[in-house]
Design an enzyme around this catalytic site. Structure first.
Site, PDB file in Angstrom:
ATOM      1  N   ASN A  11      37.379  42.813  71.547  1.00  0.00           N
ATOM      2  CA  ASN A  11      38.464  42.355  70.631  1.00  0.00           C
ATOM      3  C   ASN A  11      38.620  43.415  69.510  1.00  0.00           C
ATOM      4  O   ASN A  11      37.848  43.065  68.448  1.00  0.00           O
ATOM      5  CB  ASN A  11      38.398  41.047  70.331  1.00  0.00           C
ATOM      6  CG  ASN A  11      39.773  40.385  69.615  1.00  0.00           C
ATOM      7  OD1 ASN A  11      40.718  41.108  69.487  1.00  0.00           O
ATOM      8  ND2 ASN A  11      39.608  39.279  69.207  1.00  0.00           N
ATOM      9  N   TRP A  12      39.608  44.247  69.373  1.00  0.00           N
ATOM     10  CA  TRP A  12      39.589  45.140  68.382  1.00  0.00           C
ATOM     11  C   TRP A  12      40.407  44.650  67.052  1.00  0.00           C
ATOM     12  O   TRP A  12      40.606  45.097  66.237  1.00  0.00           O
ATOM     13  CB  TRP A  12      40.601  46.571  68.869  1.00  0.00           C
ATOM     14  CG  TRP A  12      39.734  47.204  69.935  1.00  0.00           C
ATOM     15  CD1 TRP A  12      38.420  46.983  70.312  1.00  0.00           C
ATOM     16  CD2 TRP A  12      39.995  48.586  70.427  1.00  0.00           C
ATOM     17  NE1 TRP A  12      37.975  48.123  71.183  1.00  0.00           N
ATOM     18  CE2 TRP A  12      38.940  48.802  71.068  1.00  0.00           C
ATOM     19  CE3 TRP A  12      41.350  49.243  70.660  1.00  0.00           C
ATOM     20  CZ2 TRP A  12      39.173  49.848  72.287  1.00  0.00           C
ATOM     21  CZ3 TRP A  12      41.335  50.583  71.434  1.00  0.00           C
ATOM     22  CH2 TRP A  12      40.277  50.654  72.088  1.00  0.00           C
ATOM     23  N   LYS A  13      40.853  43.250  67.304  1.00  0.00           N
ATOM     24  CA  LYS A  13      41.842  42.656  66.496  1.00  0.00           C
ATOM     25  C   LYS A  13      42.745  43.543  65.696  1.00  0.00           C
ATOM     26  O   LYS A  13      43.377  44.391  66.320  1.00  0.00           O
ATOM     27  CB  LYS A  13      40.767  42.264  65.218  1.00  0.00           C
ATOM     28  CG  LYS A  13      39.643  41.164  65.948  1.00  0.00           C
ATOM     29  CD  LYS A  13      39.088  40.299  65.263  1.00  0.00           C
ATOM     30  CE  LYS A  13      37.954  39.524  65.942  1.00  0.00           C
ATOM     31  NZ  LYS A  13      36.974  38.777  65.021  1.00  0.00           N
ATOM     32  N   HIS A  97      42.713  32.382  70.280  1.00  0.00           N
ATOM     33  CA  HIS A  97      41.403  32.798  69.450  1.00  0.00           C
ATOM     34  C   HIS A  97      41.230  32.223  68.148  1.00  0.00           C
ATOM     35  O   HIS A  97      42.543  31.495  67.600  1.00  0.00           O
ATOM     36  CB  HIS A  97      41.658  34.192  69.119  1.00  0.00           C
ATOM     37  CG  HIS A  97      40.425  35.102  68.431  1.00  0.00           C
ATOM     38  ND1 HIS A  97      40.221  34.638  67.291  1.00  0.00           N
ATOM     39  CD2 HIS A  97      39.336  35.620  68.952  1.00  0.00           C
ATOM     40  CE1 HIS A  97      38.987  35.536  66.817  1.00  0.00           C
ATOM     41  NE2 HIS A  97      38.622  35.908  67.982  1.00  0.00           N
ATOM     42  N   GLU A  99      41.155  32.765  65.249  1.00  0.00           N
ATOM     43  CA  GLU A  99      42.044  33.405  64.008  1.00  0.00           C
ATOM     44  C   GLU A  99      43.496  32.966  64.150  1.00  0.00           C
ATOM     45  O   GLU A  99      44.021  32.837  63.370  1.00  0.00           O
ATOM     46  CB  GLU A  99      41.644  35.079  64.248  1.00  0.00           C
ATOM     47  CG  GLU A  99      40.267  35.222  63.209  1.00  0.00           C
ATOM     48  CD  GLU A  99      39.581  36.449  63.888  1.00  0.00           C
ATOM     49  OE1 GLU A  99      40.342  37.476  64.373  1.00  0.00           O
ATOM     50  OE2 GLU A  99      38.419  36.788  63.836  1.00  0.00           O
ATOM     51  N   GLU A 171      33.495  30.800  71.392  1.00  0.00           N
ATOM     52  CA  GLU A 171      33.079  31.540  69.891  1.00  0.00           C
ATOM     53  C   GLU A 171      33.324  30.470  68.792  1.00  0.00           C
ATOM     54  O   GLU A 171      34.153  30.037  68.056  1.00  0.00           O
ATOM     55  CB  GLU A 171      34.414  32.305  69.682  1.00  0.00           C
ATOM     56  CG  GLU A 171      34.667  33.643  70.668  1.00  0.00           C
ATOM     57  CD  GLU A 171      35.577  34.774  70.239  1.00  0.00           C
ATOM     58  OE1 GLU A 171      35.139  35.761  70.820  1.00  0.00           O
ATOM     59  OE2 GLU A 171      36.477  34.401  69.584  1.00  0.00           O
ATOM     60  N   GLY A 177      32.238  37.446  62.569  1.00  0.00           N
ATOM     61  CA  GLY A 177      32.235  38.312  61.414  1.00  0.00           C
ATOM     62  C   GLY A 177      31.369  38.020  60.553  1.00  0.00           C
ATOM     63  O   GLY A 177      31.653  38.367  59.402  1.00  0.00           O
ATOM     64  N   SER A 217      29.612  37.824  66.301  1.00  0.00           N
ATOM     65  CA  SER A 217      28.404  38.572  65.932  1.00  0.00           C
ATOM     66  C   SER A 217      27.525  38.937  66.840  1.00  0.00           C
ATOM     67  O   SER A 217      26.586  39.308  66.987  1.00  0.00           O
ATOM     68  CB  SER A 217      27.701  37.793  64.673  1.00  0.00           C
ATOM     69  OG  SER A 217      28.556  37.555  63.710  1.00  0.00           O
ATOM     70  N   GLY A 238      33.635  41.430  68.333  1.00  0.00           N
ATOM     71  CA  GLY A 238      34.924  42.066  67.421  1.00  0.00           C
ATOM     72  C   GLY A 238      34.263  43.125  66.877  1.00  0.00           C
ATOM     73  O   GLY A 238      34.403  44.348  67.279  1.00  0.00           O
ATOM     74  N   GLY A 239      33.629  42.938  65.455  1.00  0.00           N
ATOM     75  CA  GLY A 239      33.170  44.174  64.870  1.00  0.00           C
ATOM     76  C   GLY A 239      32.463  45.378  65.673  1.00  0.00           C
ATOM     77  O   GLY A 239      32.691  46.555  65.480  1.00  0.00           O
TER      78      GLY A 239
HETATM   79  P1  13P Z   1      32.731  39.316  65.576  1.00  0.00           P
HETATM   80  O1  13P Z   1      31.945  40.293  66.821  1.00  0.00           O
HETATM   81  O2  13P Z   1      33.152  40.494  64.754  1.00  0.00           O
HETATM   82  O3  13P Z   1      31.970  38.367  64.960  1.00  0.00           O
HETATM   83  O4  13P Z   1      33.981  38.840  66.250  1.00  0.00           O
HETATM   84  C1  13P Z   1      33.986  38.165  67.456  1.00  0.00           C
HETATM   85  C2  13P Z   1      35.302  37.718  67.777  1.00  0.00           C
HETATM   86  O5  13P Z   1      36.022  37.098  67.040  1.00  0.00           O
HETATM   87  C3  13P Z   1      35.633  38.473  69.220  1.00  0.00           C
HETATM   88  O6  13P Z   1      37.033  37.737  69.425  1.00  0.00           O
END
Ligand code: 13P
Length: 256
Positions: A11-13, A97, A99, A171, A177, A217, A238-239
């Site tokens: 997920n590149w956000k 998600h 967020e 999640e 993050g 993470s 994510g990251g």
């Molecule tokens: P991180 O891997 O940066 O913690 O993000 C997880 C995420 O929200 C994937 O959708």
């Protein structure tokens, strides 16, 4: 027993320039090798979808959007429909998600409308659920997850059928993050609870086929132990999905 194909999803956000996104897609495409035993998916920002589609065309990488609107078209300024996502080459869409839930006020009722529209179109939804730290500390994790599942997947309950292609993602908000990963045991406990919910709500066959990804993470150094848990079928990253080498090593976790 049904064998679920693991999925590693990035997920590149709201990250990466268009050029960076295309370059990353190419690096992943050439780095993952024979991934027939692992499904690979990337979810770039809307504006990069078509170009990333072009960059991954020769590979086995699936393309997802990070959100969508539930209507097919209309006066919804700033929104993108599922049909538009398909025209940009998406096969999947991330919905609910945390967020979106916490920063943009998206409720499980809204997620349900989106899941319904995506399924109608044949877009595979990746539906996210997860508790906050406060909810975990108040020992409300299972109640929160159950309520999110009940409401976000209410359309499937009404149909008395959940397509087995549907993907769920656990999640924990406190692990996103933050560098804090749920321990494999903590994650497995919730994944098991989710699978039991599917079994109770639908049937054993559906429960054994639906994949449940873990997100929060996930890094090359913790993916392997998470993936050894019986109910963890993949990762939503994510990251660590923003760098070619780390995402490729996540996909090739078995070789580490
Ligand atoms: P991180 O891997 O940066 O913690 O993000 C997880 C995420 O929200 C994937 O959708």
């Amino acid at each position: 027993m049904f064998e679920r194909t693991p999925m590693i999803a990035g997920n590149w956000k709201m990250n990466l320039s268009l050029d960076e996104a295309v370059a990353l897609a190419q690096t992943i495409g050439s780095g993952i090798g024979d991934t027939s035993k692992v499904e690979v998916l990337v979810a770039p920002p809307f504006t990069h979808l078509a170009a990333v589609r072009g960059a991954i065309d020769e590979s086995r990488i699936f393309l997802a959007a990070q959100n969508m609107h539930w209507e097919m078209s209309g006066a919804y300024t700033g929104e993108i429909s599922g049909r538009m996502l398909q025209q940009s080459g998406c096969t999947h869409v991330i919905l609910g998600h945390s967020e979106r839930r916490t920063l943009f006020g998206e409720t499980s009722e809204v997620v349900n409308l989106k899941v319904k529209a995506a399924s109608f179109l044949g877009l595979i939804p990746i539906v996210c659920v997860g508790e906050t730290l406060e909810e975990r500390e108040a020992e409300r994790t299972f109640d929160v997850i159950k309520e999110q599942l009940d409401l976000s997947l209410d359309n499937f309950k009404a149909d008395q059928m959940m397509p087995t292609t549907t993907i769920l993602a656990y999640e924990p908000v406190w692990a996103i993050g933050t560098g804090k990963t749920a321990s494999p045991e903590q994650a497995e406990e919730v994944h098991q609870f989710i699978r039991q919910w599917i079994e109770n709500t639908f049937n054993t066959g559906t429960a054994s086929q639906v994949r449940i990804l873990y997100g929060g993470s996930v890094k090359p150094d913790n993916v392997k132990t998470l993936m050894t848990e019986p109910d963890i079928d993949g990762a939503l990253v994510g990251g660590a999905s923003l760098k070619g080498d780390s995402f490729v090593s996540l996909v090739r976790y078995r070789e580490a």
